[in-house]
Design a protein around this motif. Structure first.
Motif, PDB file in Angstrom:
ATOM      1  N   SER A   9       0.805  -1.224   0.000  1.00  0.00           N
ATOM      2  CA  SER A   9       0.000   0.000   0.000  1.00  0.00           C
ATOM      3  C   SER A   9       0.838   1.275   0.000  1.00  0.00           C
ATOM      4  O   SER A   9       0.307   2.371  -0.113  1.00  0.00           O
ATOM      5  CB  SER A   9      -0.948   0.000   1.206  1.00  0.00           C
ATOM      6  N   THR A  10       2.180   1.119   0.137  1.00  0.00           N
ATOM      7  CA  THR A  10       3.024   2.319   0.078  1.00  0.00           C
ATOM      8  C   THR A  10       4.159   2.091  -0.919  1.00  0.00           C
ATOM      9  O   THR A  10       4.554   0.949  -1.169  1.00  0.00           O
ATOM     10  CB  THR A  10       3.657   2.653   1.448  1.00  0.00           C
ATOM     11  N   ILE A  11       4.680   3.196  -1.429  1.00  0.00           N
ATOM     12  CA  ILE A  11       5.798   3.098  -2.384  1.00  0.00           C
ATOM     13  C   ILE A  11       7.020   2.503  -1.687  1.00  0.00           C
ATOM     14  O   ILE A  11       7.709   1.640  -2.253  1.00  0.00           O
ATOM     15  CB  ILE A  11       6.128   4.500  -2.966  1.00  0.00           C
ATOM     16  N   ALA A  12       7.251   2.909  -0.436  1.00  0.00           N
ATOM     17  CA  ALA A  12       8.430   2.382   0.285  1.00  0.00           C
ATOM     18  C   ALA A  12       8.331   0.860   0.417  1.00  0.00           C
ATOM     19  O   ALA A  12       9.315   0.142   0.218  1.00  0.00           O
ATOM     20  CB  ALA A  12       8.519   3.031   1.665  1.00  0.00           C
ATOM     21  N   ALA A  13       7.118   0.369   0.717  1.00  0.00           N
ATOM     22  CA  ALA A  13       6.944  -1.088   0.863  1.00  0.00           C
ATOM     23  C   ALA A  13       7.127  -1.783  -0.482  1.00  0.00           C
ATOM     24  O   ALA A  13       7.673  -2.886  -0.550  1.00  0.00           O
ATOM     25  CB  ALA A  13       5.570  -1.388   1.452  1.00  0.00           C
ATOM     26  N   CYS A  14       6.684  -1.145  -1.556  1.00  0.00           N
ATOM     27  CA  CYS A  14       6.868  -1.735  -2.899  1.00  0.00           C
ATOM     28  C   CYS A  14       8.363  -1.823  -3.232  1.00  0.00           C
ATOM     29  O   CYS A  14       8.832  -2.839  -3.761  1.00  0.00           O
ATOM     30  CB  CYS A  14       6.159  -0.904  -3.964  1.00  0.00           C
ATOM     31  N   VAL A  15       9.087  -0.763  -2.907  1.00  0.00           N
ATOM     32  CA  VAL A  15      10.533  -0.743  -3.192  1.00  0.00           C
ATOM     33  C   VAL A  15      11.217  -1.855  -2.386  1.00  0.00           C
ATOM     34  O   VAL A  15      12.060  -2.599  -2.891  1.00  0.00           O
ATOM     35  CB  VAL A  15      11.144   0.647  -2.856  1.00  0.00           C
ATOM     36  N   ARG A  31       0.903  -1.545  -8.972  1.00  0.00           N
ATOM     37  CA  ARG A  31      -0.561  -1.472  -9.043  1.00  0.00           C
ATOM     38  C   ARG A  31      -1.029  -0.272  -8.231  1.00  0.00           C
ATOM     39  O   ARG A  31      -1.039  -0.313  -6.995  1.00  0.00           O
ATOM     40  CB  ARG A  31      -1.152  -2.781  -8.498  1.00  0.00           C
ATOM     41  N   LEU A  32      -1.408   0.792  -8.941  1.00  0.00           N
ATOM     42  CA  LEU A  32      -1.856   1.996  -8.246  1.00  0.00           C
ATOM     43  C   LEU A  32      -3.093   1.702  -7.392  1.00  0.00           C
ATOM     44  O   LEU A  32      -3.307   2.337  -6.356  1.00  0.00           O
ATOM     45  CB  LEU A  32      -2.190   3.098  -9.258  1.00  0.00           C
ATOM     46  N   ASP A  33      -3.889   0.730  -7.825  1.00  0.00           N
ATOM     47  CA  ASP A  33      -5.135   0.446  -7.090  1.00  0.00           C
ATOM     48  C   ASP A  33      -4.884  -0.176  -5.722  1.00  0.00           C
ATOM     49  O   ASP A  33      -5.804  -0.259  -4.908  1.00  0.00           O
ATOM     50  CB  ASP A  33      -6.072  -0.442  -7.924  1.00  0.00           C
ATOM     51  N   PHE A  34      -3.655  -0.608  -5.449  1.00  0.00           N
ATOM     52  CA  PHE A  34      -3.334  -1.124  -4.114  1.00  0.00           C
ATOM     53  C   PHE A  34      -2.745  -0.024  -3.223  1.00  0.00           C
ATOM     54  O   PHE A  34      -2.635  -0.211  -2.017  1.00  0.00           O
ATOM     55  CB  PHE A  34      -2.350  -2.298  -4.212  1.00  0.00           C
ATOM     56  N   LEU A  35      -2.317   1.066  -3.822  1.00  0.00           N
ATOM     57  CA  LEU A  35      -1.692   2.144  -3.039  1.00  0.00           C
ATOM     58  C   LEU A  35      -2.755   3.042  -2.409  1.00  0.00           C
ATOM     59  O   LEU A  35      -3.848   3.197  -2.973  1.00  0.00           O
ATOM     60  CB  LEU A  35      -0.814   3.008  -3.948  1.00  0.00           C
ATOM     61  N   THR A  36      -2.404   3.656  -1.288  1.00  0.00           N
ATOM     62  CA  THR A  36      -3.315   4.658  -0.722  1.00  0.00           C
ATOM     63  C   THR A  36      -3.270   5.894  -1.632  1.00  0.00           C
ATOM     64  O   THR A  36      -2.351   6.045  -2.448  1.00  0.00           O
ATOM     65  CB  THR A  36      -2.873   5.074   0.692  1.00  0.00           C
ATOM     66  N   ALA A  41       0.197   9.499  -5.334  1.00  0.00           N
ATOM     67  CA  ALA A  41       0.804  10.741  -5.819  1.00  0.00           C
ATOM     68  C   ALA A  41       2.320  10.594  -5.969  1.00  0.00           C
ATOM     69  O   ALA A  41       2.961  11.359  -6.693  1.00  0.00           O
ATOM     70  CB  ALA A  41       0.462  11.878  -4.864  1.00  0.00           C
ATOM     71  N   LYS A  42       2.904   9.596  -5.259  1.00  0.00           N
ATOM     72  CA  LYS A  42       4.365   9.404  -5.338  1.00  0.00           C
ATOM     73  C   LYS A  42       4.742   8.345  -6.375  1.00  0.00           C
ATOM     74  O   LYS A  42       5.913   7.999  -6.506  1.00  0.00           O
ATOM     75  CB  LYS A  42       4.902   8.922  -3.981  1.00  0.00           C
ATOM     76  N   ALA A  43       3.739   7.801  -7.083  1.00  0.00           N
ATOM     77  CA  ALA A  43       3.998   6.660  -7.977  1.00  0.00           C
ATOM     78  C   ALA A  43       5.067   6.982  -9.017  1.00  0.00           C
ATOM     79  O   ALA A  43       5.858   6.114  -9.396  1.00  0.00           O
ATOM     80  CB  ALA A  43       2.701   6.230  -8.654  1.00  0.00           C
ATOM     81  N   LYS A  44       5.080   8.237  -9.471  1.00  0.00           N
ATOM     82  CA  LYS A  44       6.036   8.588 -10.536  1.00  0.00           C
ATOM     83  C   LYS A  44       7.494   8.430 -10.087  1.00  0.00           C
ATOM     84  O   LYS A  44       8.394   8.300 -10.918  1.00  0.00           O
ATOM     85  CB  LYS A  44       5.780   9.986 -11.096  1.00  0.00           C
ATOM     86  N   ASP A  45       7.717   8.432  -8.772  1.00  0.00           N
ATOM     87  CA  ASP A  45       9.096   8.274  -8.266  1.00  0.00           C
ATOM     88  C   ASP A  45       9.561   6.818  -8.319  1.00  0.00           C
ATOM     89  O   ASP A  45      10.757   6.537  -8.284  1.00  0.00           O
ATOM     90  CB  ASP A  45       9.194   8.720  -6.787  1.00  0.00           C
ATOM     91  N   GLN A  77      -4.760   9.492 -12.233  1.00  0.00           N
ATOM     92  CA  GLN A  77      -3.640   8.891 -11.469  1.00  0.00           C
ATOM     93  C   GLN A  77      -2.617   8.277 -12.435  1.00  0.00           C
ATOM     94  O   GLN A  77      -1.414   8.405 -12.249  1.00  0.00           O
ATOM     95  CB  GLN A  77      -4.168   7.814 -10.512  1.00  0.00           C
ATOM     96  N   LEU A  78      -3.128   7.608 -13.459  1.00  0.00           N
ATOM     97  CA  LEU A  78      -2.219   6.997 -14.437  1.00  0.00           C
ATOM     98  C   LEU A  78      -1.434   8.065 -15.202  1.00  0.00           C
ATOM     99  O   LEU A  78      -0.219   7.943 -15.403  1.00  0.00           O
ATOM    100  CB  LEU A  78      -3.016   6.135 -15.423  1.00  0.00           C
TER     101      LEU A  78
END
Ligand code: NAP
Length: 479
Positions: A9-15, A31-36, A41-45, A77-78
């Motif tokens: 659910s977070t970018i840090a956890a995905c990384v 998967r943006l649909d799993f993120l809060t 908003a940080k997906a682009k990073d 979002q995409l």
């Protein structure tokens, strides 16, 4: 390529997840649909924080995802994510060409057009893939085979759609084999996840190290196991490391099967060299075997089928696999009599193996007729399970062959008083220590475990499949 689907659910956890799984994967799907919302908003990073090509996806609920936003907000979002360095964007089939496609093209992001079907495989799947491809760089279909006939359709894609960049995923239990043999469908990647973001997904570690799915090529010999519930089978953990140990370009795959007839057609299509057979097909496969061994004739069931020139041959390795750990005790006279608890398919082979070696056998079963049938075939005694206590102190060997103990801490002969002299053997292999064996151990009995039989019969299968002994250097890990 093996692509990890991220469901954190977070970018840090995905990384962090990518870091943990990095040695097994070639790509990652964010998967943006799993993120809060804030994390979206940080997906682009994200692409700059990991060292592999990334797909960005924002899956709607109707396509098996979690995004409940308005269509406009979902696309926004995409669009925002496209400011990052994603290599691919996944856009659903029904979305008209618009600003997402335009921005992706401007940014050099490759477009995947995707179709999802959670109820089946569309009859016109090949033309649908061609249409998707005409509107994008890559066509993707995630469909749900309802049986082996649908699986054959998916494997036909390699020939029918040669040269088309595509991703094909068979979801659900019948589709698991397509996730492993994705290259045999001409699919450019397979998706991995340990959190089942789609039904039937396999972990990246298993795809890479157990199945070596990314190394399968046209020359890879395909073997497998067929049955019901085979996705939990331990056989791939025996055969795949064995193939590697003898440097044999081969893979052993679980095939959930609805029709034996269709499976034999699939086996021809994949040019399979052999397969293991489990419940409920050990008898059904006999009609398709042009040759069967003496044990198969006598037991009436077969757990291994191998290709020989011009015909399939049926073998029974359960017979020898069961005997392997205790044969020395039978030969030395330590085991002269046995109580066999259960009268199912496995019991049938075990009773025959014991009788063939001159052991006196009494079969105990809940359903008396089944015990009676096996006893008549093998000329031995039988009785009701509830009369077990009458046999206390009377036998050298007690074999537990029922399914009791697989799913709970239960002993089918609860209260049976072991003298401590008996050799006790439970053929259930998961869990390894069953209540039956634990009760026997408490009285000092010698124990034999189901995994001993499983490994022994698997090694014999391996020899039948490859013509080589199982490599001694390989330590089998069934955990
Ligand atoms: P099966 O044909 O379905 O037979 C099941 C047996 O369990 C029957 O005797 C059945 O009695 C009995 N049973 C089921 N529930 C019971 C209960 N609640 N109380 C008393 N008896 C019960 O199964 P199978 O193919 O013989 O397999 C049996 C077990 O052996 C499975 O756990 C399987 O994984 C294991 N196995 C291990 C190996 C190995 O290599 N280690 C190989 C083959 C099988 P009824 O006749 O009264 O229904």
């Amino acid at each position: 390529m093996i692509c990890l689907t991220l469901s954190e659910s977070t970018i840090a956890a995905c990384v962090e997840k990518v870091r943990q799984e990095r040695e097994y994967i070639d790509m990652a799907e964010l998967r943006l649909d799993f993120l809060t919302k804030e994390e979206c908003a940080k997906a682009k990073d994200f692409p700059s924080l990991v060292d592999l090509p990334c797909i960005v996806t924002n899956r709607r609920v109707s396509d098996g995802g979690r995004c409940q936003l308005s269509e406009r907000a979902r696309r926004a979002q995409l669009l925002d994510a496209l400011d990052g360095g994603f290599k691919y964007i996944d856009i659903e089939e029904d979305l008209k060409r618009g600003e997402l496609d335009e921005k992706a093209e401007r940014k050099g992001v490759r477009i995947i057009r995707s179709l999802h079907d959670f109820n089946g495989v569309p009859d016109d799947i090949f033309s649908r893939i061609q249409q998707l491809r005409s509107r994008a760089d890559v066509a993707k279909v995630a469909v749900t085979p309802r049986g082996i006939a649908d699986v054959i359709t998916l494997f036909n894609a390699q020939k029918e759609l040669e040269g088309i960049d595509k991703i094909i995923i068979g979801m659900g239990p019948y589709g698991v084999c397509t996730r492993i043999l994705y290259k045999r469908m001409g699919s450019m990647l397979t998706f991995a996840s340990d959190s089942e973001t789609a039904p039937g997904q396999i972990s990246a570690r298993d795809l890479k190290t157990l199945y070596r799915a990314d190394q399968v090529d046209d020359k890879t010999a395909v073997y497998g196991i067929i049955g019901h519930g085979v996705l939990k089978s331990s056989s791939p953990k025996i055969h795949n490391p064995g193939f590697r140990g003898i440097k044999y370009n081969a893979v052993f795959v679980p095939f959930e099967v609805d029709s034996v007839r269709h499976f034999f057609a699939l086996a021809e299509h994949l040019k399979m060299r052999g397969f293991a057979v489990t419940v409920p097909f050990k008898i059904d496969v006999l009609s398709y075997c042009g040759n069967i061994t003496r044990e198969v004739k006598q037991i009436g069931a077969c757990n291994t089928v191998v290709r020989t020139p011009g015909l399939w041959k049926g073998i029974n390795t359960d017979y020898y696999g069961f005997l392997a750990p205790i044969l020395k005790y039978i030969e030395s006279g330590r085991i002269k009599s046995a109580l066999v608890i259960g009268a199912g398919g496995a019991s049938n082979a075990i009773v025959w193996a014991l009788r063939n070696r001159g052991v006196r056998v009494t079969i105990l079963n809940r359903t008396l007729e089944r015990a009676q049938r096996i006893a008549a075939l093998n000329i031995c005694q039988y009785d009701r399970l509830e009369n077990a206590k009458a046999y206390e102190g009377q036998v050298d060997l007690v074999v537990q062959t029922t399914t009791v103990g697989m799913d709970g801490w239960e002993n089918p002969v609860e209260g049976f008083e072991f003298t401590g002299r008996e050799i006790c053997y439970d053929i259930v292999y998961r869990p390894r220590m069953t209540k039956f064996l634990s009760d026997a151990a408490a009285k000092g009995c010698q124990l034999h475990f189901g995994d001993e039989m499983l490994i022994a019969q698997g090694m014999l299968q391996f020899e039948a499949f490859t013509g080589y002994h199982y490599p001694r250097s390989v330590k089998i890990d069934l955990s």
